[in-house]
Design an enzyme around this catalytic site. Structure first.
Site, PDB file in Angstrom:
ATOM      1  N   ARG A 158     -20.264 -11.269 -16.789  1.00 58.74           N
ATOM      2  CA  ARG A 158     -20.683 -12.471 -15.878  1.00 58.74           C
ATOM      3  C   ARG A 158     -21.838 -13.201 -16.148  1.00 58.74           C
ATOM      4  O   ARG A 158     -22.779 -12.704 -16.650  1.00 58.74           O
ATOM      5  CB  ARG A 158     -20.459 -11.892 -14.463  1.00 58.74           C
ATOM      6  CG  ARG A 158     -21.610 -11.200 -13.960  1.00 58.74           C
ATOM      7  CD  ARG A 158     -21.404 -10.361 -12.627  1.00 58.74           C
ATOM      8  NE  ARG A 158     -20.204  -9.289 -13.164  1.00 58.74           N
ATOM      9  CZ  ARG A 158     -19.445  -8.775 -12.227  1.00 58.74           C
ATOM     10  NH1 ARG A 158     -19.591  -8.975 -10.940  1.00 58.74           N
ATOM     11  NH2 ARG A 158     -18.592  -7.663 -12.637  1.00 58.74           N
TER      12      ARG A 158
ATOM     13  N   GLY B 260      -8.380   3.313  -7.947  1.00 55.64           N
ATOM     14  CA  GLY B 260      -8.161   1.742  -7.581  1.00 55.64           C
ATOM     15  C   GLY B 260      -7.582   1.420  -8.695  1.00 55.64           C
ATOM     16  O   GLY B 260      -7.532   1.956  -9.907  1.00 55.64           O
TER      17      GLY B 260
ATOM     18  N   TYR C  15       0.822  -1.018   0.129  1.00 55.31           N
ATOM     19  CA  TYR C  15       0.014  -0.023  -0.002  1.00 55.31           C
ATOM     20  C   TYR C  15       0.875   1.204  -0.055  1.00 55.31           C
ATOM     21  O   TYR C  15       2.121   1.137   0.132  1.00 55.31           O
ATOM     22  CB  TYR C  15      -1.035  -0.261   1.390  1.00 55.31           C
ATOM     23  CG  TYR C  15      -2.236   0.720   1.242  1.00 55.31           C
ATOM     24  CD1 TYR C  15      -2.956   0.394   0.241  1.00 55.31           C
ATOM     25  CD2 TYR C  15      -2.272   1.942   1.866  1.00 55.31           C
ATOM     26  CE1 TYR C  15      -4.262   1.195  -0.249  1.00 55.31           C
ATOM     27  CE2 TYR C  15      -3.759   2.470   1.637  1.00 55.31           C
ATOM     28  CZ  TYR C  15      -4.474   2.385   0.714  1.00 55.31           C
ATOM     29  OH  TYR C  15      -5.498   3.032   0.555  1.00 55.31           O
TER      30      TYR C  15
ATOM     31  N   VAL D  10     -17.538   1.663  -3.731  1.00 61.11           N
ATOM     32  CA  VAL D  10     -17.402   2.899  -4.421  1.00 61.11           C
ATOM     33  C   VAL D  10     -18.680   3.043  -5.495  1.00 61.11           C
ATOM     34  O   VAL D  10     -19.308   4.112  -5.536  1.00 61.11           O
ATOM     35  CB  VAL D  10     -16.286   3.434  -4.775  1.00 61.11           C
ATOM     36  CG1 VAL D  10     -16.046   5.000  -5.366  1.00 61.11           C
ATOM     37  CG2 VAL D  10     -15.258   3.638  -3.644  1.00 61.11           C
TER      38      VAL D  10
ATOM     39  N   SER E 146     -18.388  -2.192  -7.512  1.00 60.63           N
ATOM     40  CA  SER E 146     -17.751  -2.108  -6.337  1.00 60.63           C
ATOM     41  C   SER E 146     -18.409  -1.089  -5.449  1.00 60.63           C
ATOM     42  O   SER E 146     -19.373  -0.618  -5.554  1.00 60.63           O
ATOM     43  CB  SER E 146     -16.359  -1.166  -6.558  1.00 60.63           C
ATOM     44  OG  SER E 146     -16.608   0.220  -6.883  1.00 60.63           O
TER      45      SER E 146
ATOM     46  N   MET F 121      -7.868  -2.463  -9.517  1.00 59.73           N
ATOM     47  CA  MET F 121      -8.019  -3.808  -9.670  1.00 59.73           C
ATOM     48  C   MET F 121      -7.263  -4.549 -10.555  1.00 59.73           C
ATOM     49  O   MET F 121      -6.937  -6.125 -10.311  1.00 59.73           O
ATOM     50  CB  MET F 121      -9.527  -4.082  -9.604  1.00 59.73           C
ATOM     51  CG  MET F 121     -10.294  -3.682  -8.302  1.00 59.73           C
ATOM     52  SD  MET F 121     -11.945  -4.215  -8.041  1.00 59.73           S
ATOM     53  CE  MET F 121     -12.817  -3.513  -9.276  1.00 59.73           C
TER      54      MET F 121
ATOM     55  N   ARG G 143     -17.738  -5.964 -15.500  1.00 62.98           N
ATOM     56  CA  ARG G 143     -17.386  -7.179 -16.244  1.00 62.98           C
ATOM     57  C   ARG G 143     -18.436  -7.854 -16.642  1.00 62.98           C
ATOM     58  O   ARG G 143     -19.578  -7.960 -15.748  1.00 62.98           O
ATOM     59  CB  ARG G 143     -16.297  -7.992 -15.659  1.00 62.98           C
ATOM     60  CG  ARG G 143     -14.974  -7.074 -15.642  1.00 62.98           C
ATOM     61  CD  ARG G 143     -13.971  -7.846 -14.672  1.00 62.98           C
ATOM     62  NE  ARG G 143     -14.431  -7.975 -13.181  1.00 62.98           N
ATOM     63  CZ  ARG G 143     -14.454  -8.653 -12.358  1.00 62.98           C
ATOM     64  NH1 ARG G 143     -13.364  -9.630 -12.683  1.00 62.98           N
ATOM     65  NH2 ARG G 143     -14.850  -8.743 -11.162  1.00 62.98           N
TER      66      ARG G 143
END
Lengths: 362, 362
Positions: free
Chosen positions: B204, B271, B80, B182, B180, B273, B202
């Site tokens: 799915r 972010g 981090y 957020v 997410s 990911m 994404r």
């Protein structure tokens, strides 16, 4: 048309000597033009036309010098952010001498040197008719090359130093492609405004000569791409980490510059000589709060008033007139040598290290 | 220590009943701690301690709920933006109930629910002593999960929507990772503030279910990564091009979002990911004048006053209390199941689609 001009003149009295002169004057203009996009040495052709006398707010000028800017090459190739309407006379800046003024022109007079600042006028031509309001008078002690190249590169350097970070004397600016025309302008403005400049250039056989040349312009430090990767300049606190960086290369070179920025620093991209995109680690954005911005002087000019532009050019003219702002390293060629110049510039992808200008005075 | 407390109390009169109670109270706190960085399920261990009674400005709290945030996992792993000093009690937000107050505490009282807002306190524990000023009272009709997760994700969404672009009702915001925590907060705030949100997720197996869920939160549009690449949503002027984009994925997903931004748009990365850097075409910077910024809520919190933070949390609490802001999709687990949860979260790299919280009330 000439008859109408006489009539118009007569409205405010008898036809003046000036108007009579206009009547007599018919000027041949030689110019470069493209009818299609493509490689400049193939699609550019030389043409001639007779110019009417200037009317009302118009002025007739004789071009003195006009640079061949990389952006114009890209426009001709169709590789730029905006496409020209064809046929198209290239050339986005110049210095010219006023030969004749329309009767309503107040801001300049015959014999003045001017630069066009009202948008694209096409400057690769010996003579042109401009709108009087869209030109700015050049002070006497500014040389032709400086005047002919003020609106693109020094303006880019000026705005990038002024509009992104509130820099204080002693602050550091870092840039790659530091020997470019913008780079040279950045170095000189930093010196005038008491900012430190850290300048990155590609290694080359005459690197010491180049370093000396940029230092003579006022560069605080000049480092090669290899040297900037490993420098302890900022870690050792010898010089504060830069709050502002300029990138005209892209790819790894941009990453090298970015890595040295202070927390909350801004990297401004104004060119892409390597043609490689920027690769930005997420940590630089999230944890170091680095911002990535872009700058395009054409867009800036369109979005700002004539007064705002005049103010900037006059400030730059003042520096040029007082000897604090040297013209870019350059070479002058006659208009007739345009094909050879285009071939030369295509070969080096604009990275020639010297500015080539058409010189119309010979 | 207890003796000193009595003396202090006696200075302002006879020992009060409250002080006598404090003397009687000795609370056992069970907590998770790391002595070294590493994989959470390996380095986290459960410990116990006896807590002193709260002094002066302190309050003793019983934790109610505390989320396992991906950032905390990264801190434990040493991946981090900031490293913890060891030993370290993880957990960066929670909701807790006040059990006891030091005599100088004015802003909360016994029985109040509070959230810690004064920096890192370590929330993965059953009981804790906090500084009274560094907590904020939670209104009665805000549920525990909403309160326990307000300072990271809703705060991130709130600041990103407020601090980068001056958005007007009807303006569009685009984001990836829209499911997410957020992302869900962005969707809900956009709805409350009359902004349109275009949400990328994404693909799915249960994509229709996810789209319906995000639309029920207030999403204007939900598209998969494949759909956003070819959408005519903006070209057809069905919805204005977004002035603001949020990126928590990086790589190609960030490029997909960026391509749809309006001229002068801003992409804010908060972010990463996919763990892939952003690749930025120079033309986006120079010609389209897109800016790339970053946001990190921890940094924002450190750089802003308690009052500024309180104001934001209270505004969010009000939305939560009025039913306009649902808590994130979540699952509650007892503290004892921490190892299983850490293994599960390590497997999915935080992309679990539901927030896991420790529930201390069972």
């Amino acid at each position: 048309m000439l008859y109408q001009k006489l009539i118009l003149s007569s409205k405010i009295g008898l036809p003046k000597l000036m108007s009579l002169n206009i009547r007599a004057m018919s000027v041949k203009s030689t110019f470069l033009q493209i009818d299609e996009l493509g490689e400049p040495h193939k699609v550019l052709k030389k043409c001639e036309t007779q110019l009417d006398s200037p009317k009302d707010n118009e002025i007739l000028v004789k071009m003195l010098a006009a640079p061949i800017n990389p952006a114009v090459i890209n426009i001709i190739q169709g590789k730029y952010g905006e496409s020209p309407s064809l046929p198209f006379i290239p050339g986005n800046e110049a210095v010219a001498e006023v030969l004749k003024c329309g009767q309503n022109v107040k801001n300049v007079q015959i014999g003045d040197r001017i630069i066009p600042i009202g948008g694209h006028v096409g400057t690769w031509r010996t003579h042109a008719i401009f709108t009087g309001q869209d030109v700015l008078k050049v002070p006497d002690n500014v040389d032709n090359v400086n005047a002919a190249t003020i609106t693109v590169n020094p303006a880019t350097a000026f705005r990038m130093l002024r509009d992104f970070v509130d820099l204080k004397p002693g602050d550091t600016v870092i840039q790659n492609g530091a020997n470019s025309a913008v780079g040279q302008a950045v170095i000189q403005l930093c010196k005038v405004w008491n900012l430190q400049s850290v300048n990155v250039v590609r290694n080359r056989p005459n690197i010491d000569e180049l370093k000396a040349q940029l230092k003579s312009l006022g560069a605080t430090e000049v480092l090669t791409e290899e040297e900037i990767r490993t420098t302890a300049l900022f870690k050792s606190k010898q010089i504060p980490s830069p709050k502002l960086g300029f990138n005209c290369v892209g790819g790894k070179s941009a990453t090298n510059v970015m890595r040295h920025l202070a927390s909350k620093g801004i990297l401004v991209t104004y060119g892409a000589m390597s043609r490689e995109p920027l690769t930005i680690p997420n940590s630089a954005l999230i944890f170091k709060d680095i911002s990535f911005r872009g700058f395009w002087v054409s867009k800036w000019s369109k979005e700002h008033t004539l007064e705002e532009r005049q103010q900037m050019y006059n400030e730059l003219f003042e520096l040029m007139a007082s000897g604090k702002f040297a013209p870019p390293v350059h070479r002058l060629i006659p208009l007739d040598e345009y094909k050879e110049a285009m071939i030369e510039l295509a070969d080096v992808k604009g990275m020639i290290g010297e500015k080539i200008l058409f010189d119309f005075t010979k």
